[in-house]
Write a protein that holds these residues in place. Sequence first.
Motif, PDB file in Angstrom:
ATOM      1  N   GLU A 111       0.666  -1.382  -0.080  1.00 16.48           N
ATOM      2  CA  GLU A 111      -0.193  -0.012  -0.118  1.00 16.48           C
ATOM      3  C   GLU A 111       0.863   1.311   0.098  1.00 16.48           C
ATOM      4  O   GLU A 111       2.017   1.129   0.539  1.00 16.48           O
ATOM      5  N   PRO A 112       0.418   2.212  -0.760  1.00 20.01           N
ATOM      6  CA  PRO A 112       0.954   3.567  -0.583  1.00 20.01           C
ATOM      7  C   PRO A 112       1.056   4.312   0.734  1.00 20.01           C
ATOM      8  O   PRO A 112       0.072   4.170   1.578  1.00 20.01           O
ATOM      9  N   TYR A 113       2.268   4.869   1.093  1.00 19.85           N
ATOM     10  CA  TYR A 113       1.965   5.638   2.502  1.00 19.85           C
ATOM     11  C   TYR A 113       2.815   6.962   2.248  1.00 19.85           C
ATOM     12  O   TYR A 113       3.456   7.211   1.533  1.00 19.85           O
ATOM     13  N   ILE A 114       2.208   8.116   3.017  1.00 19.86           N
ATOM     14  CA  ILE A 114       2.942   9.213   3.108  1.00 19.86           C
ATOM     15  C   ILE A 114       3.310   9.610   4.444  1.00 19.86           C
ATOM     16  O   ILE A 114       2.453   9.317   5.359  1.00 19.86           O
ATOM     17  N   ILE A 115       4.770   9.801   4.687  1.00 19.45           N
ATOM     18  CA  ILE A 115       5.238   9.628   6.009  1.00 19.45           C
ATOM     19  C   ILE A 115       5.340  11.309   6.040  1.00 19.45           C
ATOM     20  O   ILE A 115       6.081  11.931   5.385  1.00 19.45           O
ATOM     21  N   GLY A 116       4.912  11.597   7.235  1.00 19.99           N
ATOM     22  CA  GLY A 116       5.180  13.405   7.556  1.00 19.99           C
ATOM     23  C   GLY A 116       6.103  13.452   8.759  1.00 19.99           C
ATOM     24  O   GLY A 116       5.995  12.866   9.788  1.00 19.99           O
TER      25      GLY A 116
END
Lengths: 392, 340
Positions: A111-116
């Motif tokens: 799955e795609p993830y955006i890490i902030g």
Amino acid sequence: METNKKTSRNKMIVSGIVPFIFIILMMAYIFGPGADLLDLGVPLPEITIEKVDFVKSEIHVTVRNTGPIPVQISMADVNDRIQPAAIEPDKFLERYETALVRIPFEWNEAEPYIIGLTTDDGVRFEKQINAAATALQPNIEFVAFFAIIGTYVGVIPVMIGLLWLPFIKKISKSKYHFFLALTTGLLLFLGIDSVKEAFDVSSENLSGSFNGELLIATTLVLSFLGLYYASEKLTGKADSLKISKPVAIGLMIAIGIGLHNFGEGLAIGAAIGLGSIAFSTFLIIGFALHNTTEGLAIAAPLSRGKLMVGKLIMLGMIAGVPAIFGGWVGGFAYSPFSAVIFLSIGAGAIFQVIVIILKWIREEGEKNLSSASVVSGFAIGMLIMYATSILI
Amino acid sequence: MVCLLLLVIGVSTIMVFPIFSNAQSEQKTFVTHSGVIVRTSGEIIDPLYTVSTVDFDPDKFLRNFEYGVVSYSETGQTIRDYTIIAEDDKIQEISPGVFYNVWTFNGTVPGPTIRATEGDLVRIHFINNGSKSHTMHFHGIHRSEMDGVFEIVGGGGGKFTYEFEAGPVGVHPYHCHVMPLEEHIVHGLYGVFIVDPKEGRALADEMVMVLNGFDTDFDAENNFYAANTIPFYYQHHPIQINTGELIRIYVVNMVEFDPVNNFHLHGNLYQYYPTGTDLVPSFYTDMITLSQTERGIMEFQYDFPGKYLFHAHKVEFSEKGWLGLFLVKNNSKSEVNNGN
């Protein structure tokens, strides 16, 4: 006389140092305590997420302070949802310092993830991962896996390419020049390819503060100059070193290609490490086909000397084996900075080899590079590379 | 050639090596939102607000009501005088380690909860000590010149006295109404104004919750959400209430940028009075959706002790801080904080 010489020498040293003293004074005036000349504007903090690793129940984020001032990392999030996290060794980052942020998170494969990450002034920096995949651990299995891939991509294709040697040996001089020119065409393509790859990595993953474009230019030129100097020495001393000039040129080509293949290994290792598994399969097939031409590039100059199988295999190894090391480094310890450096060194090495081959064609041949065989060889070399590169 | 090979081996060894040498001593621990305990040798970055770092105390704010300085007119009308000072230079740690320039009424976001009874004369002595112009605009019924829109109060000590009769009954917001309005609101210039009915409401444990958010990176999206400013505060510091006791919450939604907010209560349902203007509840539910400055009164009581969540069921907001806990204790006899 003696004292005269000494004083003039001292004068020379002093006159060399004086401008430096003024530079120091100027810096002290501009930046020193109490100087408010440049106290304008607000320095904005900046951090760069260099690497994201997905391990069991955790996401590991490598972050670097790439701004002009120290920063504090205050918060982590996954897909813009706040998560408690740990930061090692600590949350205060000096300029260029890195830290590891561990975010406990039950992530899902592919799955795609955006890490902030959010700094103390409330600004959030993020990085998108297209598909989560378990980070590679440097265990025996993966070390062997990369060694095998490196062999397929680097060593075997180069060796196959070398099998053209007997063929090139039997052909006429103009046809031989055609193959030498073909080699330069192949190499020029590889060189441009390395530069392009370096720019891609730099723009995608390297912070602006590294001045990526100029880092590439500088590294490339230094690599070119260093290897050019070394190769001149090597070909100049070829006789005393008991190697023929063709072997010396072949060796330089092999070194250049080796550095390039290290870069290719990095790309494959990184692609697997970053979870683009399907992409890396294409890379492997593409590189393997592509790299048989590299064997041809090494074989071409060697065909005019004696056939020495041992030396040939040695050159093949020098050109091919770095792909294995590249795979290890790319897979287990990828950093965009080192990738850019290696790709640039590889490009410099290849351009250097091109110059040497062209010089050799001129010396060997009709003192010109515009004969039909040379021009057509060069063009076809580029075309072959383009055709095989589409496969990647 | 050999040198080159050695160089390549050396470089790759150096680059791979740090991975092998990660076995450091691990000391600190923390609990994730899913309850997992994690150990680290480094520092913990967790939005866990501790009392020592609080600039603003959500526990104090929760049950604090300002009734003003009370006097009576010749006709017997109750007069309530308040002094409200606006400032716009405060830097507040709005979440652990995250600092934001808040604009405040009386030093806090939200400003003080102003409370009066219907028909009281409310006099707000407003002083603007900020650097920008500010006003106070009350939702409610008042004369045009008391609306705090066109009577701009300049910074650096500008003054204005807002005077009106408290009404209608209910819970209302007040906020600065200087343009650009969104900027003045999101920086924190808002608060709650409660008007009690003359006959009063049933005795209850009363609290006020301002649902708000902060856009700390100025991209017109909130980075944090909360009930009463501090993200996750009531999760780590549960609100203690008692079984069988009536709870009354005055809820005001001051979130900007996002069109809706909502309030979901666990293990229970509440009687809902929209805007609090009617004394008969309109809904019996566990989920109310609120748009900008929409507000109401929620009344409920718990029969069973334990921990109960309350949060935005717009889950994004709850995962960015708008989430809390009621700790219901089995104790029927207790202090009831009903203000006056």
